[in-house]
Design a protein around this motif. Structure first.
Motif, PDB file in Angstrom:
ATOM      1  N   LYS A 126      -2.492 -10.411  -3.859  1.00  0.00           N
ATOM      2  CA  LYS A 126      -1.869  -9.214  -4.406  1.00  0.00           C
ATOM      3  C   LYS A 126      -2.032  -9.223  -5.926  1.00  0.00           C
ATOM      4  O   LYS A 126      -2.169 -10.294  -6.518  1.00  0.00           O
ATOM      5  N   ASP A 153      -2.654  -5.460  -1.993  1.00  0.00           N
ATOM      6  CA  ASP A 153      -1.648  -4.592  -2.576  1.00  0.00           C
ATOM      7  C   ASP A 153      -1.678  -4.752  -4.097  1.00  0.00           C
ATOM      8  O   ASP A 153      -1.893  -5.859  -4.583  1.00  0.00           O
ATOM      9  N   LYS A 213      -1.116   0.548  -2.168  1.00  0.00           N
ATOM     10  CA  LYS A 213      -1.337  -0.200  -0.919  1.00  0.00           C
ATOM     11  C   LYS A 213      -2.791   0.020  -0.527  1.00  0.00           C
ATOM     12  O   LYS A 213      -3.210   1.158  -0.290  1.00  0.00           O
TER      13      LYS A 213
END
Ligand code: SAM
Length: 293
Positions: A126, A153, A213
């Motif tokens: 992420k 993400d 996302k």
């Protein structure tokens, strides 16, 4: 999974006199609000199997909090003066890797994922950052275009107006090439607005935390992705022109204005339409048709 040595509260974000002066040229607006830090970290929804790339840890306002929840934090900071502070945090937590580098120069797959993430058996990557505003767009585009498949993400703080551009609907002034590109790769959502008083020094505008996302599947079929982005770029490079004229005059596309206008009519779209009225899906259909013109 985590290699952290300790999870006790540890912060280097003291704003004390020993710290170097914030450098405007590097976009240094340091977070000075624990609630905002906590909300950003919660928004990232981290677990010990996650590796986090933190772009610009600065004085470490978020770094320790990220390390408490993730398996690994790779903290990429361009300012040499801030590296000793990040190293202190790394020693305290055991799962922070300080990297002194310009994020734009790194090959995310080779320099970060293959070197640090995969050897630790971590499964998700992420990105979490309070981005330096002077290079917000290049950083976002780098991650989206270079390695969308590697990232799960992105939770990033940007100027509010940039957040509004990412999440704009067709038809308005905020809708543009960035909107279409970001929405092709991700599902963007503004999580919350952050006022200037939460930073040292204070920026002149509001900021917003955005969650991008990453999509597992593209939202529409493209026959040629590069060509699609050329069409989108050309459509918004001259916003005041009709789409047919903007694309017909583009040095990067071979179709004439007449051919573009005819293609739009065949698609049931007004040939006098401007780029800002087309959805991503319509841009995709247009690009797929123009490929064979
Ligand atoms: N994360 C810290 C916080 O929230 O307090 C600092 C955020 S500050 C807005 C942006 C940080 O990015 C600064 O520490 C700055 O030195 C760093 N930075 C600027 N350009 C960079 C680049 N090209 N690569 C890596 N870091 C960069």
């Amino acid at each position: 999974m985590s290699t952290r040595k300790q999870t006790k509260k540890y912060s280097y974000n003291s704003g004390s006199s020993g710290l170097s002066k914030p450098k405007k040229s590097l976009g240094q607006n340091f977070l000075n609000d624990q609630k905002v830090v906590q909300d950003i970290v919660l928004c990232a929804d981290l677990s010990p199997s996650d590796a986090v790339i933190e772009i610009g840890p600065g004085r470490g306002a978020m770094t320790g909090k990220l390390a408490e929840r993730a398996g690994l934090v790779i903290a990429v900071e361009i300012d040499r003066d801030l590296i000793p502070g990040i190293e202190e945090l790394a020693n305290a937590y055991g799962n922070i890797i300080p990297l002194h580098a310009d994020i734009l120069d790194l090959d995310i797959e080779k320099d970060i994922v293959e070197k640090y993430v995969l050897p630790r058996g971590l499964s998700r990557v992420k990105v979490c950052a309070n981005l330096p505003y002077y290079i917000t767009t290049p950083i976002i585009m780098k991650f989206l275009e270079e390695c969308p498949q590697l990232i799960d993400d992105m939770v990033i703080m940007v100027q509010k107006e940039v957040a509004e551009r990412m999440t704009a609907a067709p038809g308005g002034k905020d809708y543009g090439a960035m909107t279409v590109t970001v929405n092709y790769f991700t599902e963007p959502r503004i999580a919350f607005i952050v006022p200037p008083r939460c930073f040292i020094p204070q920026p002149s505008v509001d900021s917003a935390v955005v969650r991008l996302k990453m999509r597992k599947e593209p939202p529409f079929e493209l026959d040629d992705r590069d060509f699609f982005f050329k069409v989108v770029k050309a459509a918004f490079s001259q916003r005041r022109k009709t789409l047919a004229n903007a694309l017909g005059n583009s040095a990067n596309l071979s179709a004439t204005s007449q051919q573009v206008a005819e293609t739009l009519v065949a698609m049931g779209i007004n040939p006098m339409a401007r780029g800002e009225t087309l959805s991503g899906q319509q841009f995709a259909a247009l690009a797929n048709r123009l490929l064979s013109v």
